[in-house]
Design a protein around this motif. Structure first.
Motif, PDB file in Angstrom:
ATOM      1  N   SER A  63      15.253  61.999  50.507  1.00 31.28           N
ATOM      2  CA  SER A  63      16.299  62.801  51.212  1.00 31.28           C
ATOM      3  C   SER A  63      17.321  63.107  50.246  1.00 31.28           C
ATOM      4  O   SER A  63      17.177  62.969  49.027  1.00 31.28           O
ATOM      5  CB  SER A  63      17.339  61.791  52.183  1.00 31.28           C
ATOM      6  OG  SER A  63      17.757  60.700  51.464  1.00 31.28           O
ATOM      7  N   HIS A  64      18.244  63.933  50.539  1.00 29.92           N
ATOM      8  CA  HIS A  64      19.749  64.307  49.691  1.00 29.92           C
ATOM      9  C   HIS A  64      20.576  63.292  49.532  1.00 29.92           C
ATOM     10  O   HIS A  64      20.746  62.319  50.398  1.00 29.92           O
ATOM     11  CB  HIS A  64      20.320  65.605  50.373  1.00 29.92           C
ATOM     12  CG  HIS A  64      19.503  66.770  50.621  1.00 29.92           C
ATOM     13  ND1 HIS A  64      18.533  67.242  49.843  1.00 29.92           N
ATOM     14  CD2 HIS A  64      19.234  67.327  51.687  1.00 29.92           C
ATOM     15  CE1 HIS A  64      18.078  68.071  49.986  1.00 29.92           C
ATOM     16  NE2 HIS A  64      18.438  68.416  51.215  1.00 29.92           N
ATOM     17  N   LEU A  65      21.197  63.083  48.679  1.00 22.51           N
ATOM     18  CA  LEU A  65      22.196  62.160  48.470  1.00 22.51           C
ATOM     19  C   LEU A  65      23.588  62.700  47.974  1.00 22.51           C
ATOM     20  O   LEU A  65      23.636  63.728  47.256  1.00 22.51           O
ATOM     21  CB  LEU A  65      22.015  61.353  47.012  1.00 22.51           C
ATOM     22  CG  LEU A  65      22.920  60.234  46.739  1.00 22.51           C
ATOM     23  CD1 LEU A  65      23.331  59.047  47.783  1.00 22.51           C
ATOM     24  CD2 LEU A  65      22.818  59.462  45.329  1.00 22.51           C
ATOM     25  N   VAL A  66      24.681  62.418  48.838  1.00 24.39           N
ATOM     26  CA  VAL A  66      25.955  63.064  48.890  1.00 24.39           C
ATOM     27  C   VAL A  66      26.904  61.862  48.216  1.00 24.39           C
ATOM     28  O   VAL A  66      27.165  61.037  49.182  1.00 24.39           O
ATOM     29  CB  VAL A  66      26.454  64.097  49.926  1.00 24.39           C
ATOM     30  CG1 VAL A  66      27.622  64.546  49.750  1.00 24.39           C
ATOM     31  CG2 VAL A  66      25.273  64.964  50.146  1.00 24.39           C
ATOM     32  N   VAL A  67      27.596  61.976  47.319  1.00 21.24           N
ATOM     33  CA  VAL A  67      28.726  61.003  47.103  1.00 21.24           C
ATOM     34  C   VAL A  67      29.951  62.013  46.680  1.00 21.24           C
ATOM     35  O   VAL A  67      30.049  62.682  46.082  1.00 21.24           O
ATOM     36  CB  VAL A  67      28.355  60.217  45.614  1.00 21.24           C
ATOM     37  CG1 VAL A  67      29.509  59.425  45.510  1.00 21.24           C
ATOM     38  CG2 VAL A  67      27.296  59.662  45.930  1.00 21.24           C
ATOM     39  N   THR A  68      31.005  61.441  47.346  1.00 18.61           N
ATOM     40  CA  THR A  68      32.478  62.243  47.381  1.00 18.61           C
ATOM     41  C   THR A  68      33.420  61.267  46.893  1.00 18.61           C
ATOM     42  O   THR A  68      33.434  60.064  47.526  1.00 18.61           O
ATOM     43  CB  THR A  68      32.989  62.804  48.825  1.00 18.61           C
ATOM     44  OG1 THR A  68      31.780  63.642  49.206  1.00 18.61           O
ATOM     45  CG2 THR A  68      33.894  63.676  48.694  1.00 18.61           C
ATOM     46  N   ILE A  69      34.239  61.727  45.989  1.00 16.31           N
ATOM     47  CA  ILE A  69      35.318  61.000  45.222  1.00 16.31           C
ATOM     48  C   ILE A  69      36.666  61.652  45.288  1.00 16.31           C
ATOM     49  O   ILE A  69      36.585  62.854  45.142  1.00 16.31           O
ATOM     50  CB  ILE A  69      34.947  60.768  43.885  1.00 16.31           C
ATOM     51  CG1 ILE A  69      33.649  59.940  43.639  1.00 16.31           C
ATOM     52  CG2 ILE A  69      36.006  59.863  43.175  1.00 16.31           C
ATOM     53  CD1 ILE A  69      32.919  59.976  42.272  1.00 16.31           C
ATOM     54  N   TYR A  70      37.328  60.852  46.040  1.00 11.50           N
ATOM     55  CA  TYR A  70      38.729  61.732  46.001  1.00 11.50           C
ATOM     56  C   TYR A  70      39.711  60.983  45.235  1.00 11.50           C
ATOM     57  O   TYR A  70      39.815  59.685  45.034  1.00 11.50           O
ATOM     58  CB  TYR A  70      39.265  61.192  47.480  1.00 11.50           C
ATOM     59  CG  TYR A  70      38.351  61.933  48.682  1.00 11.50           C
ATOM     60  CD1 TYR A  70      38.998  63.259  49.135  1.00 11.50           C
ATOM     61  CD2 TYR A  70      37.583  61.175  49.428  1.00 11.50           C
ATOM     62  CE1 TYR A  70      37.928  63.783  49.936  1.00 11.50           C
ATOM     63  CE2 TYR A  70      36.686  61.914  50.330  1.00 11.50           C
ATOM     64  CZ  TYR A  70      37.344  63.090  50.728  1.00 11.50           C
ATOM     65  OH  TYR A  70      36.503  63.850  51.487  1.00 11.50           O
ATOM     66  N   VAL A  71      40.493  61.761  44.349  1.00 13.91           N
ATOM     67  CA  VAL A  71      41.706  61.410  43.544  1.00 13.91           C
ATOM     68  C   VAL A  71      43.060  61.963  43.978  1.00 13.91           C
ATOM     69  O   VAL A  71      43.139  62.948  44.018  1.00 13.91           O
ATOM     70  CB  VAL A  71      40.983  61.738  42.156  1.00 13.91           C
ATOM     71  CG1 VAL A  71      42.162  61.313  41.047  1.00 13.91           C
ATOM     72  CG2 VAL A  71      39.684  61.274  41.860  1.00 13.91           C
ATOM     73  N   SER A  72      43.638  61.168  43.911  1.00  9.17           N
ATOM     74  CA  SER A  72      45.417  61.315  44.243  1.00  9.17           C
ATOM     75  C   SER A  72      46.305  60.862  43.244  1.00  9.17           C
ATOM     76  O   SER A  72      46.016  59.979  42.665  1.00  9.17           O
ATOM     77  CB  SER A  72      45.783  60.770  45.559  1.00  9.17           C
ATOM     78  OG  SER A  72      44.927  61.333  46.588  1.00  9.17           O
ATOM     79  N   MET A  73      47.179  61.774  42.864  1.00  9.23           N
ATOM     80  CA  MET A  73      48.101  61.490  41.576  1.00  9.23           C
ATOM     81  C   MET A  73      49.438  61.970  42.049  1.00  9.23           C
ATOM     82  O   MET A  73      49.521  62.954  42.789  1.00  9.23           O
ATOM     83  CB  MET A  73      47.679  61.882  40.281  1.00  9.23           C
ATOM     84  CG  MET A  73      47.439  63.130  40.171  1.00  9.23           C
ATOM     85  SD  MET A  73      47.858  64.022  38.706  1.00  9.23           S
ATOM     86  CE  MET A  73      49.502  63.730  38.454  1.00  9.23           C
ATOM     87  N   VAL A  74      50.377  61.282  41.533  1.00  7.97           N
ATOM     88  CA  VAL A  74      51.792  61.952  41.506  1.00  7.97           C
ATOM     89  C   VAL A  74      52.243  61.890  40.247  1.00  7.97           C
ATOM     90  O   VAL A  74      52.550  60.951  39.446  1.00  7.97           O
ATOM     91  CB  VAL A  74      52.691  61.086  42.399  1.00  7.97           C
ATOM     92  CG1 VAL A  74      54.290  61.445  42.469  1.00  7.97           C
ATOM     93  CG2 VAL A  74      52.320  61.015  43.948  1.00  7.97           C
ATOM     94  N   ASN A  75      52.779  63.190  39.773  1.00  5.98           N
ATOM     95  CA  ASN A  75      53.223  63.239  38.357  1.00  5.98           C
ATOM     96  C   ASN A  75      54.789  62.603  38.427  1.00  5.98           C
ATOM     97  O   ASN A  75      55.676  62.866  39.343  1.00  5.98           O
ATOM     98  CB  ASN A  75      53.501  64.740  38.036  1.00  5.98           C
ATOM     99  CG  ASN A  75      54.246  64.972  36.535  1.00  5.98           C
ATOM    100  OD1 ASN A  75      55.276  64.211  36.447  1.00  5.98           O
ATOM    101  ND2 ASN A  75      53.856  65.838  35.910  1.00  5.98           N
ATOM    102  N   ARG A  76      54.950  61.311  37.511  1.00  3.89           N
ATOM    103  CA  ARG A  76      56.038  60.659  37.378  1.00  3.89           C
ATOM    104  C   ARG A  76      57.503  61.448  37.289  1.00  3.89           C
ATOM    105  O   ARG A  76      58.436  60.934  37.480  1.00  3.89           O
ATOM    106  CB  ARG A  76      55.907  59.520  36.302  1.00  3.89           C
ATOM    107  CG  ARG A  76      54.793  58.730  36.537  1.00  3.89           C
ATOM    108  CD  ARG A  76      54.997  57.490  35.606  1.00  3.89           C
ATOM    109  NE  ARG A  76      53.621  56.802  35.856  1.00  3.89           N
ATOM    110  CZ  ARG A  76      53.166  55.708  34.867  1.00  3.89           C
ATOM    111  NH1 ARG A  76      53.866  55.561  33.740  1.00  3.89           N
ATOM    112  NH2 ARG A  76      52.245  55.187  35.079  1.00  3.89           N
ATOM    113  N   ILE A  77      57.227  62.393  36.384  1.00  2.00           N
ATOM    114  CA  ILE A  77      58.429  63.397  36.031  1.00  2.00           C
ATOM    115  C   ILE A  77      58.823  64.479  37.198  1.00  2.00           C
ATOM    116  O   ILE A  77      59.912  64.403  37.757  1.00  2.00           O
ATOM    117  CB  ILE A  77      58.277  64.175  34.812  1.00  2.00           C
ATOM    118  CG1 ILE A  77      58.053  63.153  33.785  1.00  2.00           C
ATOM    119  CG2 ILE A  77      59.559  64.978  34.289  1.00  2.00           C
ATOM    120  CD1 ILE A  77      57.674  63.494  32.316  1.00  2.00           C
TER     121      ILE A  77
END
Length: 130
Positions: A3-17
């Motif tokens: 089968s096909h394999l799909v992996v999704t990674i979500y990244v969130s960030m906030v610039n401190r300045i």
């Protein structure tokens, strides 16, 4: 099961300045290879599985063709795979693909087909500069 394999990674960030929030999505996909039914002599459930894999790979090829030719309609909804990858293949996304081939002479037709598929995908341009 193949089968096909799909992996999704979500990244969130906030610039401190600047306090600017950013979100990114990384989708990693391992596509099952197309299967020559006559060569593998697939039967029963394996035959159904091979047909589904080949159908989704064909739909992915149709999406890449539409993107490459700047078609008015891109058929993302022709398969679950292409629908899932819609936001990763269009707009301001960047995509990279690796193709794996076999050096064995007995696999030459599949190797040529895979290389041609990769060549056609390489011609796709997204709206992202650089």
């Amino acid at each position: 099961s193949r089968s096909h394999l799909v992996v999704t990674i979500y990244v969130s960030m906030v610039n401190r300045i600047s306090k600017v929030a950013m979100r990114s999505k990384l989708t990693l996909v391992d596509l099952a290879g197309s299967e020559r039914v006559a060569k593998t002599d697939a039967k029963g459930a394996r035959l159904v599985e091979a047909a589904a894999i080949n159908k989704s790979l064909s739909a992915l090829g149709q999406v890449f063709t539409a993107l490459r030719t700047n078609a008015l309609h891109v058929p993302y909804r022709n398969s679950k795979l292409t629908h899932l990858l819609q936001d990763s293949l269009g707009g301001d996304s960047k995509a990279m693909m690796f193709v794996n081939v076999s050096p064995l002479p007995s696999n030459r037709p599949e190797t040529i087909s895979t290389l041609l598929f990769g060549k056609s995908i390489r011609q796709v341009r997204t709206n992202v500069p650089g």
